[in-house]
Design a protein around this motif. Sequence first.
Motif, PDB file in Angstrom:
ATOM      1  N   GLY A 298     -56.281  27.027  41.244  1.00 55.88           N
ATOM      2  CA  GLY A 298     -56.109  27.143  42.596  1.00 55.88           C
ATOM      3  C   GLY A 298     -55.176  28.219  42.948  1.00 55.88           C
ATOM      4  N   GLY A 299     -54.840  29.145  42.067  1.00 57.03           N
ATOM      5  CA  GLY A 299     -53.893  29.953  42.249  1.00 57.03           C
ATOM      6  C   GLY A 299     -52.299  29.695  42.501  1.00 57.03           C
ATOM      7  N   LEU A 300     -51.845  28.395  42.273  1.00 56.37           N
ATOM      8  CA  LEU A 300     -50.477  27.960  42.349  1.00 56.37           C
ATOM      9  C   LEU A 300     -49.795  28.210  41.173  1.00 56.37           C
ATOM     10  CD1 LEU A 300     -51.359  24.427  43.937  1.00 56.37           C
ATOM     11  CD2 LEU A 300     -50.721  26.331  45.155  1.00 56.37           C
ATOM     12  N   ASP A 301     -50.270  28.472  40.289  1.00 58.32           N
ATOM     13  CA  ASP A 301     -49.415  28.583  39.009  1.00 58.32           C
ATOM     14  C   ASP A 301     -50.210  29.893  38.071  1.00 58.32           C
ATOM     15  OD1 ASP A 301     -47.749  28.473  36.981  1.00 58.32           O
ATOM     16  OD2 ASP A 301     -48.084  26.408  36.446  1.00 58.32           O
ATOM     17  N   HIS A 302     -49.433  30.406  37.203  1.00 57.10           N
ATOM     18  CA  HIS A 302     -50.273  31.304  36.286  1.00 57.10           C
ATOM     19  C   HIS A 302     -50.295  31.184  35.076  1.00 57.10           C
ATOM     20  CE1 HIS A 302     -49.180  34.579  39.276  1.00 57.10           C
ATOM     21  NE2 HIS A 302     -48.102  33.842  39.512  1.00 57.10           N
ATOM     22  N   ALA A 303     -51.414  31.404  34.333  1.00 50.19           N
ATOM     23  CA  ALA A 303     -51.606  31.317  32.892  1.00 50.19           C
ATOM     24  C   ALA A 303     -50.688  31.890  32.083  1.00 50.19           C
ATOM     25  CB  ALA A 303     -53.264  31.539  32.570  1.00 50.19           C
ATOM     26  N   SER A 304     -50.272  31.510  30.801  1.00 50.46           N
ATOM     27  CA  SER A 304     -49.561  32.223  30.183  1.00 50.46           C
ATOM     28  C   SER A 304     -50.233  33.427  29.219  1.00 50.46           C
ATOM     29  CB  SER A 304     -48.542  31.342  29.014  1.00 50.46           C
ATOM     30  OG  SER A 304     -47.922  30.439  29.672  1.00 50.46           O
ATOM     31  N   GLU A 305     -51.508  32.800  28.828  1.00 52.64           N
ATOM     32  CA  GLU A 305     -52.416  33.789  28.301  1.00 52.64           C
ATOM     33  C   GLU A 305     -53.764  33.454  28.681  1.00 52.64           C
ATOM     34  OE1 GLU A 305     -51.976  34.640  23.842  1.00 52.64           O
ATOM     35  OE2 GLU A 305     -50.316  33.665  24.042  1.00 52.64           O
ATOM     36  N   GLY A 306     -54.905  34.348  28.549  1.00 48.13           N
ATOM     37  CA  GLY A 306     -56.200  34.020  28.875  1.00 48.13           C
ATOM     38  C   GLY A 306     -56.675  34.487  30.256  1.00 48.13           C
ATOM     39  N   ARG A 307     -57.747  34.287  30.680  1.00 46.37           N
ATOM     40  CA  ARG A 307     -58.362  34.830  31.766  1.00 46.37           C
ATOM     41  C   ARG A 307     -59.136  33.756  32.749  1.00 46.37           C
ATOM     42  NH1 ARG A 307     -61.524  40.187  29.946  1.00 46.37           N
ATOM     43  NH2 ARG A 307     -61.002  40.766  31.970  1.00 46.37           N
ATOM     44  N   VAL A 308     -58.899  34.079  33.936  1.00 45.10           N
ATOM     45  CA  VAL A 308     -59.419  33.136  34.804  1.00 45.10           C
ATOM     46  C   VAL A 308     -60.211  33.839  36.011  1.00 45.10           C
ATOM     47  CG1 VAL A 308     -59.016  31.180  36.610  1.00 45.10           C
ATOM     48  CG2 VAL A 308     -57.427  31.540  34.672  1.00 45.10           C
ATOM     49  N   TRP A 309     -61.486  33.458  36.417  1.00 47.87           N
ATOM     50  CA  TRP A 309     -62.151  34.082  37.359  1.00 47.87           C
ATOM     51  C   TRP A 309     -62.770  33.212  38.591  1.00 47.87           C
ATOM     52  CZ3 TRP A 309     -62.821  35.196  32.270  1.00 47.87           C
ATOM     53  CH2 TRP A 309     -62.992  36.665  31.869  1.00 47.87           C
ATOM     54  N   PHE A 310     -62.403  33.388  39.625  1.00 50.82           N
ATOM     55  CA  PHE A 310     -63.168  32.862  40.931  1.00 50.82           C
ATOM     56  C   PHE A 310     -64.374  33.872  41.178  1.00 50.82           C
ATOM     57  CE2 PHE A 310     -63.812  32.616  45.359  1.00 50.82           C
ATOM     58  CZ  PHE A 310     -64.132  31.404  45.717  1.00 50.82           C
ATOM     59  N   LYS A 311     -65.424  33.293  40.812  1.00 49.06           N
ATOM     60  CA  LYS A 311     -66.659  34.005  40.895  1.00 49.06           C
ATOM     61  C   LYS A 311     -66.430  35.614  40.217  1.00 49.06           C
ATOM     62  CE  LYS A 311     -67.540  33.189  45.321  1.00 49.06           C
ATOM     63  NZ  LYS A 311     -68.278  32.666  46.694  1.00 49.06           N
ATOM     64  N   ASP A 312     -66.370  36.665  41.006  1.00 52.76           N
ATOM     65  CA  ASP A 312     -66.107  37.882  40.298  1.00 52.76           C
ATOM     66  C   ASP A 312     -64.907  38.188  40.452  1.00 52.76           C
ATOM     67  OD1 ASP A 312     -68.655  38.233  39.821  1.00 52.76           O
ATOM     68  OD2 ASP A 312     -69.465  39.303  41.668  1.00 52.76           O
ATOM     69  N   LEU A 313     -63.990  37.248  41.156  1.00 50.76           N
ATOM     70  CA  LEU A 313     -62.587  37.691  41.355  1.00 50.76           C
ATOM     71  C   LEU A 313     -61.906  37.485  40.242  1.00 50.76           C
ATOM     72  CD1 LEU A 313     -60.524  39.070  43.339  1.00 50.76           C
ATOM     73  CD2 LEU A 313     -60.309  36.552  44.220  1.00 50.76           C
ATOM     74  N   GLU A 314     -61.220  38.374  39.222  1.00 47.85           N
ATOM     75  CA  GLU A 314     -60.306  37.913  38.226  1.00 47.85           C
ATOM     76  C   GLU A 314     -59.006  37.531  38.898  1.00 47.85           C
ATOM     77  OE1 GLU A 314     -60.073  40.099  34.525  1.00 47.85           O
ATOM     78  OE2 GLU A 314     -58.710  38.524  33.712  1.00 47.85           O
ATOM     79  N   LEU A 315     -58.600  36.116  38.873  1.00 48.54           N
ATOM     80  CA  LEU A 315     -57.442  35.782  39.576  1.00 48.54           C
ATOM     81  C   LEU A 315     -56.105  36.193  38.462  1.00 48.54           C
ATOM     82  CD1 LEU A 315     -58.022  32.145  40.450  1.00 48.54           C
ATOM     83  CD2 LEU A 315     -58.547  34.110  41.604  1.00 48.54           C
ATOM     84  N   THR A 316     -56.489  36.060  36.920  1.00 46.14           N
ATOM     85  CA  THR A 316     -55.181  36.643  36.225  1.00 46.14           C
ATOM     86  C   THR A 316     -55.147  38.111  36.459  1.00 46.14           C
ATOM     87  OG1 THR A 316     -57.140  36.362  34.572  1.00 46.14           O
ATOM     88  CG2 THR A 316     -55.332  34.679  34.495  1.00 46.14           C
ATOM     89  N   LYS A 317     -55.665  38.862  37.366  1.00 44.42           N
ATOM     90  CA  LYS A 317     -55.259  40.241  37.583  1.00 44.42           C
ATOM     91  C   LYS A 317     -54.745  40.466  38.976  1.00 44.42           C
ATOM     92  CE  LYS A 317     -58.137  43.050  34.439  1.00 44.42           C
ATOM     93  NZ  LYS A 317     -59.542  43.588  34.165  1.00 44.42           N
ATOM     94  N   LEU A 318     -54.725  39.362  39.818  1.00 49.10           N
ATOM     95  CA  LEU A 318     -54.039  39.722  41.105  1.00 49.10           C
ATOM     96  C   LEU A 318     -52.784  39.495  41.040  1.00 49.10           C
ATOM     97  CD1 LEU A 318     -56.594  37.161  43.184  1.00 49.10           C
ATOM     98  CD2 LEU A 318     -56.718  39.809  42.715  1.00 49.10           C
ATOM     99  N   ASN A 319     -51.921  40.105  42.213  1.00 51.96           N
ATOM    100  CA  ASN A 319     -50.526  40.030  42.303  1.00 51.96           C
ATOM    101  C   ASN A 319     -50.295  38.887  43.392  1.00 51.96           C
ATOM    102  OD1 ASN A 319     -51.189  40.996  45.001  1.00 51.96           O
ATOM    103  ND2 ASN A 319     -50.767  42.888  44.840  1.00 51.96           N
ATOM    104  N   GLU A 320     -49.159  38.442  43.455  1.00 54.62           N
ATOM    105  CA  GLU A 320     -48.573  37.321  44.484  1.00 54.62           C
ATOM    106  C   GLU A 320     -49.524  37.570  45.684  1.00 54.62           C
ATOM    107  OE1 GLU A 320     -47.419  34.616  43.483  1.00 54.62           O
ATOM    108  OE2 GLU A 320     -47.174  35.192  41.623  1.00 54.62           O
ATOM    109  N   ARG A 321     -49.323  38.498  46.178  1.00 59.05           N
ATOM    110  CA  ARG A 321     -50.117  38.693  47.706  1.00 59.05           C
ATOM    111  C   ARG A 321     -51.568  38.468  47.662  1.00 59.05           C
ATOM    112  NH1 ARG A 321     -50.154  44.282  50.654  1.00 59.05           N
ATOM    113  NH2 ARG A 321     -51.689  43.741  51.942  1.00 59.05           N
ATOM    114  N   ALA A 322     -51.954  38.874  46.793  1.00 56.88           N
ATOM    115  CA  ALA A 322     -53.617  38.768  46.674  1.00 56.88           C
ATOM    116  C   ALA A 322     -53.845  37.237  46.177  1.00 56.88           C
ATOM    117  CB  ALA A 322     -54.169  39.622  45.609  1.00 56.88           C
TER     118      ALA A 322
END
Length: 229
Positions: free
Chosen positions: A54-78
């Motif tokens: 849900g974008g409330l917390d960050h993974a320490s390692e690994g990758r997360v996608w919401f459809k084509d959007l990679e959440l683990t690449k977003l800054n806080e604002r995004a």
Amino acid sequence: NAVFRTQAVTKVYETGEVRVVALDGVDLTLHAGELTVLLGPSGSGKSTLLNILGGLDHASEGRVWFKDLELTKLNERALTRFRRDHVGFVFQFYNLVASLSARENVALVTDIAPNPMSPEEALDIVGLGHRMNHFPAELSGGEQQRVAIARAIAKRPEVLLCDEPTGALDSKTGVQVLEALDRINKDLGTTTAIITHAAEIRKMAHRVIRFQDGRIVSIEHNETRLTPS
Ligand code: ADP
Ligand code: ADP
């Protein structure tokens, strides 16, 4: 048809000398339109995973996608924008504003969302159309939770993430809340993930994912529950 996908997600909490591995290499997919239940003992990492999705917390390692959007690449604002535009949250505690009616609590969200349903429609969906002018203190725990669910769906999120939504309720009332979530999944097609200990939800779910010690130990696919096309 993945809405969420994770790849080798790890989460480590470090507080002073103490190091807790909350998630240890989690790979999972939440499929479009499905209702997924997350089960497992307390401390097995379920909430941590839901918060990362849900974008409330960050993974320490690994990758997360919401459809084509990679959440683990977003800054806080995004990430904030992702949450606001796409995710509805339901927690164990309802966090309703005591001085506002049910309708006004839902309107707090519908007033600022780009394409909301009306508060009346959202409250009808959870079976509370007839109680919309009641204040939280005049509603039972289960009804308050259904107001919180109406508030979560009123912005028409693509996903609904529910962390122990029946945790504060007796089992009969809890079943009514789960039935409301099931109806939302069926009628609106909202992709839904629910952390719960309530056994009743398991026959409603498309998939049951079981966690232990920060890992997925089993995934059951319920073939009798029709998957949306
Ligand atoms: P569950 O939802 O399955 O009960 P959690 O995801 O809440 O599990 O917790 C997984 C592990 O991470 C537990 O050992 C918990 O104590 C730890 N944990 C969770 N949140 C934090 C935090 N903010 N700081 C430190 N440890 C945490
Ligand atoms: P910055 O704060 O650096 O300007 P942005 O908030 O514009 O960053 O977001 C970075 C990128 O992530 C954008 O190019 C945007 O396309 C993408 N993005 C952010 N949020 C979303 C979202 N909710 N849905 C789809 N794409 C998003």
